[in-house]
Scaffold this active site. Structure first.
Site, mmCIF file in Angstrom:
data_model
loop_
_atom_site.group_PDB
_atom_site.id
_atom_site.type_symbol
_atom_site.label_atom_id
_atom_site.label_comp_id
_atom_site.label_asym_id
_atom_site.label_seq_id
_atom_site.Cartn_x
_atom_site.Cartn_y
_atom_site.Cartn_z
ATOM 1 N N GLU A 10 -5.367 29.596 2.646
ATOM 2 C CA GLU A 10 -6.718 29.878 3.147
ATOM 3 C C GLU A 10 -7.204 28.831 4.155
ATOM 4 O OE1 GLU A 10 -9.502 29.906 -0.085
ATOM 5 O OE2 GLU A 10 -9.255 27.749 -0.448
ATOM 6 N N GLU A 49 6.999 10.357 0.973
ATOM 7 C CA GLU A 49 7.287 11.736 1.374
ATOM 8 C C GLU A 49 8.741 11.894 1.820
ATOM 9 O OE1 GLU A 49 5.604 15.256 4.322
ATOM 10 O OE2 GLU A 49 5.794 13.256 5.133
ATOM 11 N N GLU A 95 0.864 -1.186 0.000
ATOM 12 C CA GLU A 95 0.000 0.000 0.000
ATOM 13 C C GLU A 95 0.898 1.233 0.000
ATOM 14 O OE1 GLU A 95 -2.944 -2.713 2.754
ATOM 15 O OE2 GLU A 95 -1.960 -0.960 3.628
ATOM 16 N N SER A 132 8.104 8.354 6.416
ATOM 17 C CA SER A 132 7.403 7.099 6.706
ATOM 18 C C SER A 132 7.674 6.091 5.601
ATOM 19 C CB SER A 132 5.888 7.349 6.772
ATOM 20 O OG SER A 132 5.561 8.223 7.808
ATOM 21 N N PRO A 133 8.927 5.604 5.494
ATOM 22 C CA PRO A 133 9.300 4.802 4.323
ATOM 23 C C PRO A 133 8.522 3.496 4.186
ATOM 24 C CG PRO A 133 11.024 4.717 5.998
ATOM 25 C CD PRO A 133 10.045 5.776 6.432
ATOM 26 N N GLU A 172 7.827 29.340 2.509
ATOM 27 C CA GLU A 172 7.070 28.891 3.693
ATOM 28 C C GLU A 172 7.527 29.622 4.955
ATOM 29 O OE1 GLU A 172 4.459 27.028 4.097
ATOM 30 O OE2 GLU A 172 4.223 26.142 2.116
#
Lengths: 180, 180
Positions: free
Chosen positions: B140, B119, B38, B113-114, B92
């Site tokens: 927003e 990510e 997954e 989170s390998p 940012e």
């Protein structure tokens, strides 16, 4: 501290799998406007900083499909249902590395990806590390190679991006700060 | 280094959203057996270690729906399509905190989170930090409160679990190791 809570008005389940599940929540933002949040649920995990008597850290190399590459990481694993995290840590350490610890001391817990996932990882440090077996008991879909590295080698592997995940980056810094 | 590659035989797209997408891959394990993975795709993120002239770290407190609580974190954000991570980091930092930096030095990148996600977060440290505005330009759906903390205060917040995410846990350790 301001209250920025986002209230859920509806949850749409998208997927429920073996490791993770995904839902999309309709939420009301603090300014009253609607928005959506994509939320991954994960059972949580543990990881163990295991330093041998000769000052080497025990690391496991494994293929990470999400990244399509191998990573060298501290031993870690998912918390099974009903399992105490410390129990998971003892189990994963022995299964993945063939080492046992006389005790595990809690170091810190943290959320890995708070922007979209609820995964929490609990970090322990092993006390009284001892090799018990060369016959590791891996899960049937788990293929790992063990490495034992000095702090200098581990820091070189960070430079080389062989070590490239959050918990292991944290663990190597922790080791540098708490050398014993 | 052994080859543990898992070859994909089929990809089933499950969801494609605003921040993440999810697929389930059928793979062939190194032992030839089939399994499923997954996999969450995420565009990647940046985060900035920003220390003021008076030795305080700039932190943002925000509600994290995935965890149903507020967290205090270093400034961070998703990489927009086509954006260079360093450019994201400048953007940012200013949007979330009202501070600008004369330069950003790359510290380290890591996968959060390998086990289930691709990510990667890229960490920078700000040089020549300067407050430019009290009027922050938030997205927003973004509601944040700024804090400026000494190292001792930040470490207390780790104890109290107000700071409770991987990148900020890493950043506070990094600061302790590299105090300037």
């Amino acid at each position: 501290m301001t209250n920025f809570e986002e209230k859920t008005t509806n949850t749409t389940p998208i997927y429920s799998g073996r490791v993770i599940s995904l839902s999309v929540d309709d939420v009301v933002l603090p300014n009253g406007k609607p928005s959506k949040r994509e939320l991954v649920k994960h059972p949580g995990a543990v990881a163990v900083i295991a330093i041998t008597q000769d000052h080497k850290i025990v690391l496991v190399e494994q293929y990470r499909k999400a990244l399509e590459r191998t990573l060298v990481e501290i031993p870690a694993g998912k918390i099974e249902q009903g399992e105490d995290p410390k129990e998971t840590a003892f189990r994963e350490l022995e299964e993945e590395t063939g080492y046992t610890a006389s005790d595990l001391h809690f170091v810190q817990s943290f959320a890995t990806s708070p922007g979209f996932a609820d995964e929490i990882i609990h970090i322990y440090v092993a006390q009284g590390l001892k090799k018990v077996t060369e016959n590791r008991q891996l899960d049937e879909d788990e293929f790992v190679e063990i490495h034992e590295c000095s702090l200098a080698e581990a820091e070189k592997w960070i430079q080389d991006e062989k070590i490239y995940d959050a918990k292991t980056a944290f663990a190597i810094q922790w080791w540098r700060l708490h050398r014993f």
